[in-house]
Design a protein around this motif. Sequence first.
Motif, PDB file in Angstrom:
ATOM      1  N   LEU A 250      61.052  28.438  22.880  1.00  0.00           N
ATOM      2  CA  LEU A 250      61.692  29.718  22.099  1.00  0.00           C
ATOM      3  C   LEU A 250      61.726  30.960  22.824  1.00  0.00           C
ATOM      4  N   SER A 251      60.463  30.991  23.219  1.00  0.00           N
ATOM      5  CA  SER A 251      59.991  32.429  23.906  1.00  0.00           C
ATOM      6  C   SER A 251      60.702  32.170  25.385  1.00  0.00           C
ATOM      7  N   PHE A 252      60.668  31.408  25.863  1.00  0.00           N
ATOM      8  CA  PHE A 252      61.628  31.152  27.154  1.00  0.00           C
ATOM      9  C   PHE A 252      62.821  31.454  27.141  1.00  0.00           C
ATOM     10  N   LYS A 253      63.483  31.161  25.871  1.00  0.00           N
ATOM     11  CA  LYS A 253      64.946  31.459  25.845  1.00  0.00           C
ATOM     12  C   LYS A 253      65.283  32.715  25.577  1.00  0.00           C
ATOM     13  N   THR A 254      64.271  33.448  24.909  1.00  0.00           N
ATOM     14  CA  THR A 254      64.600  34.779  24.382  1.00  0.00           C
ATOM     15  C   THR A 254      63.947  35.597  25.542  1.00  0.00           C
ATOM     16  N   SER A 255      63.349  35.400  26.455  1.00  0.00           N
ATOM     17  CA  SER A 255      63.008  36.202  27.644  1.00  0.00           C
ATOM     18  C   SER A 255      64.032  36.097  28.869  1.00  0.00           C
ATOM     19  N   GLU A 256      64.175  37.391  29.272  1.00  0.00           N
ATOM     20  CA  GLU A 256      65.180  37.195  30.595  1.00  0.00           C
ATOM     21  C   GLU A 256      64.350  37.418  31.729  1.00  0.00           C
ATOM     22  N   ASN A 257      63.367  36.627  32.126  1.00  0.00           N
ATOM     23  CA  ASN A 257      62.689  36.533  33.300  1.00  0.00           C
ATOM     24  C   ASN A 257      63.057  35.863  34.395  1.00  0.00           C
ATOM     25  N   ASN A 258      62.470  36.036  35.597  1.00  0.00           N
ATOM     26  CA  ASN A 258      63.096  35.199  36.555  1.00  0.00           C
ATOM     27  C   ASN A 258      62.236  33.968  36.724  1.00  0.00           C
ATOM     28  N   THR A 259      62.512  32.956  37.551  1.00  0.00           N
ATOM     29  CA  THR A 259      61.893  31.869  37.532  1.00  0.00           C
ATOM     30  C   THR A 259      60.232  31.733  37.618  1.00  0.00           C
ATOM     31  N   GLU A 260      59.958  32.518  38.747  1.00  0.00           N
ATOM     32  CA  GLU A 260      58.543  32.619  39.087  1.00  0.00           C
ATOM     33  C   GLU A 260      57.946  33.146  37.721  1.00  0.00           C
ATOM     34  N   GLN A 261      58.238  34.117  37.108  1.00  0.00           N
ATOM     35  CA  GLN A 261      57.565  34.695  35.916  1.00  0.00           C
ATOM     36  C   GLN A 261      57.564  33.479  34.871  1.00  0.00           C
ATOM     37  N   GLN A 262      58.637  32.999  34.491  1.00  0.00           N
ATOM     38  CA  GLN A 262      58.908  31.638  33.738  1.00  0.00           C
ATOM     39  C   GLN A 262      57.678  30.677  34.036  1.00  0.00           C
ATOM     40  N   LEU A 263      57.601  30.267  35.364  1.00  0.00           N
ATOM     41  CA  LEU A 263      56.347  29.249  35.792  1.00  0.00           C
ATOM     42  C   LEU A 263      55.018  29.827  35.367  1.00  0.00           C
ATOM     43  N   LEU A 264      54.698  31.186  35.530  1.00  0.00           N
ATOM     44  CA  LEU A 264      53.678  31.540  35.154  1.00  0.00           C
ATOM     45  C   LEU A 264      53.226  31.498  33.798  1.00  0.00           C
ATOM     46  N   LEU A 265      54.351  31.986  33.015  1.00  0.00           N
ATOM     47  CA  LEU A 265      54.143  31.873  31.588  1.00  0.00           C
ATOM     48  C   LEU A 265      53.851  30.386  30.992  1.00  0.00           C
ATOM     49  N   GLN A 266      54.737  29.509  31.624  1.00  0.00           N
ATOM     50  CA  GLN A 266      54.329  28.200  31.350  1.00  0.00           C
ATOM     51  C   GLN A 266      52.880  27.563  31.714  1.00  0.00           C
ATOM     52  N   GLU A 267      52.562  27.991  32.826  1.00  0.00           N
ATOM     53  CA  GLU A 267      51.050  27.600  33.103  1.00  0.00           C
ATOM     54  C   GLU A 267      50.274  28.334  32.228  1.00  0.00           C
ATOM     55  N   GLU A 268      50.088  29.647  32.130  1.00  0.00           N
ATOM     56  CA  GLU A 268      49.497  30.212  30.945  1.00  0.00           C
ATOM     57  C   GLU A 268      49.584  29.445  29.502  1.00  0.00           C
ATOM     58  N   TRP A 269      50.841  28.966  29.313  1.00  0.00           N
ATOM     59  CA  TRP A 269      50.921  28.391  27.966  1.00  0.00           C
ATOM     60  C   TRP A 269      50.112  27.277  27.848  1.00  0.00           C
ATOM     61  N   GLU A 270      50.337  26.372  28.983  1.00  0.00           N
ATOM     62  CA  GLU A 270      49.627  25.017  29.084  1.00  0.00           C
ATOM     63  C   GLU A 270      47.991  25.341  29.005  1.00  0.00           C
ATOM     64  N   PHE A 271      47.841  26.374  29.617  1.00  0.00           N
ATOM     65  CA  PHE A 271      46.095  26.750  29.615  1.00  0.00           C
ATOM     66  C   PHE A 271      45.804  26.790  28.248  1.00  0.00           C
ATOM     67  N   LEU A 272      46.584  27.809  27.378  1.00  0.00           N
ATOM     68  CA  LEU A 272      46.266  28.003  26.021  1.00  0.00           C
ATOM     69  C   LEU A 272      46.364  26.886  25.308  1.00  0.00           C
ATOM     70  N   GLN A 273      47.286  26.043  25.432  1.00  0.00           N
ATOM     71  CA  GLN A 273      47.407  24.635  24.442  1.00  0.00           C
ATOM     72  C   GLN A 273      45.910  23.941  24.851  1.00  0.00           C
ATOM     73  N   GLU A 274      45.601  23.757  26.084  1.00  0.00           N
ATOM     74  CA  GLU A 274      44.232  22.945  26.490  1.00  0.00           C
ATOM     75  C   GLU A 274      43.224  23.613  25.804  1.00  0.00           C
ATOM     76  N   ALA A 275      42.988  24.924  25.758  1.00  0.00           N
ATOM     77  CA  ALA A 275      42.019  25.632  24.972  1.00  0.00           C
ATOM     78  C   ALA A 275      42.093  25.539  23.405  1.00  0.00           C
ATOM     79  N   LEU A 276      43.184  25.610  23.073  1.00  0.00           N
ATOM     80  CA  LEU A 276      43.524  25.302  21.493  1.00  0.00           C
ATOM     81  C   LEU A 276      42.809  24.035  20.987  1.00  0.00           C
ATOM     82  N   LEU A 277      43.056  23.106  22.021  1.00  0.00           N
ATOM     83  CA  LEU A 277      42.794  21.739  21.512  1.00  0.00           C
ATOM     84  C   LEU A 277      41.266  21.489  21.651  1.00  0.00           C
ATOM     85  N   THR A 278      40.389  22.257  22.244  1.00  0.00           N
ATOM     86  CA  THR A 278      39.173  22.044  22.217  1.00  0.00           C
ATOM     87  C   THR A 278      38.455  22.674  20.921  1.00  0.00           C
TER      88      THR A 278
END
Length: 131
Positions: free
Chosen positions: A84-112
Amino acid sequence: MSKFQVNIEELYDDYYHDVYYYTNNKQEAEDITQETFLKVMQNIHRLKDFKKRKTWILSIARNTAVDIHRKYKLRQLIPSMMSLSFKTSENNTEQQLLLQEEWEFLQEALLTLKPHYRSVIILKGLKELSI
C-alpha cells in the motif's frame, strides 16, 4: 536434570501425534511440532510431575501454535501494508528498492520481539493508534 530420568525420544514418540495434529495445515503442524519439542528439551528440568507430562507438552504446543500463528499473520500483514505504501508513493525504482530493503529489515526485527511487544509496536508505529 529433573528428579526422574526423561528420555526425550520416548516423549517424542509418545506425544508427537498429539502435537502434530494440533492444526490441519501440514507446514504449520511441522513447525509447531518442531518448536514444541525443542522447547520440551530446553525446559524438561521444569517438569515437576512426570505423570502430567502430556498436559505439560500440550500446553507448550498450544502456546507455540499461538506464537506461530501470530508470526504468520505478521508476515502476511507487513507485505500488504508495504505494498500500500508503494502504491501511494511516487518514488523512482531505486527509492522503492531501498524502501523494500528497509521494510524487510524492520520485519525481521519485529519477529525477534516477544509477541506482546511486537503488537505494541505494530499498533502504535504502523497502525498509528494512540498509547
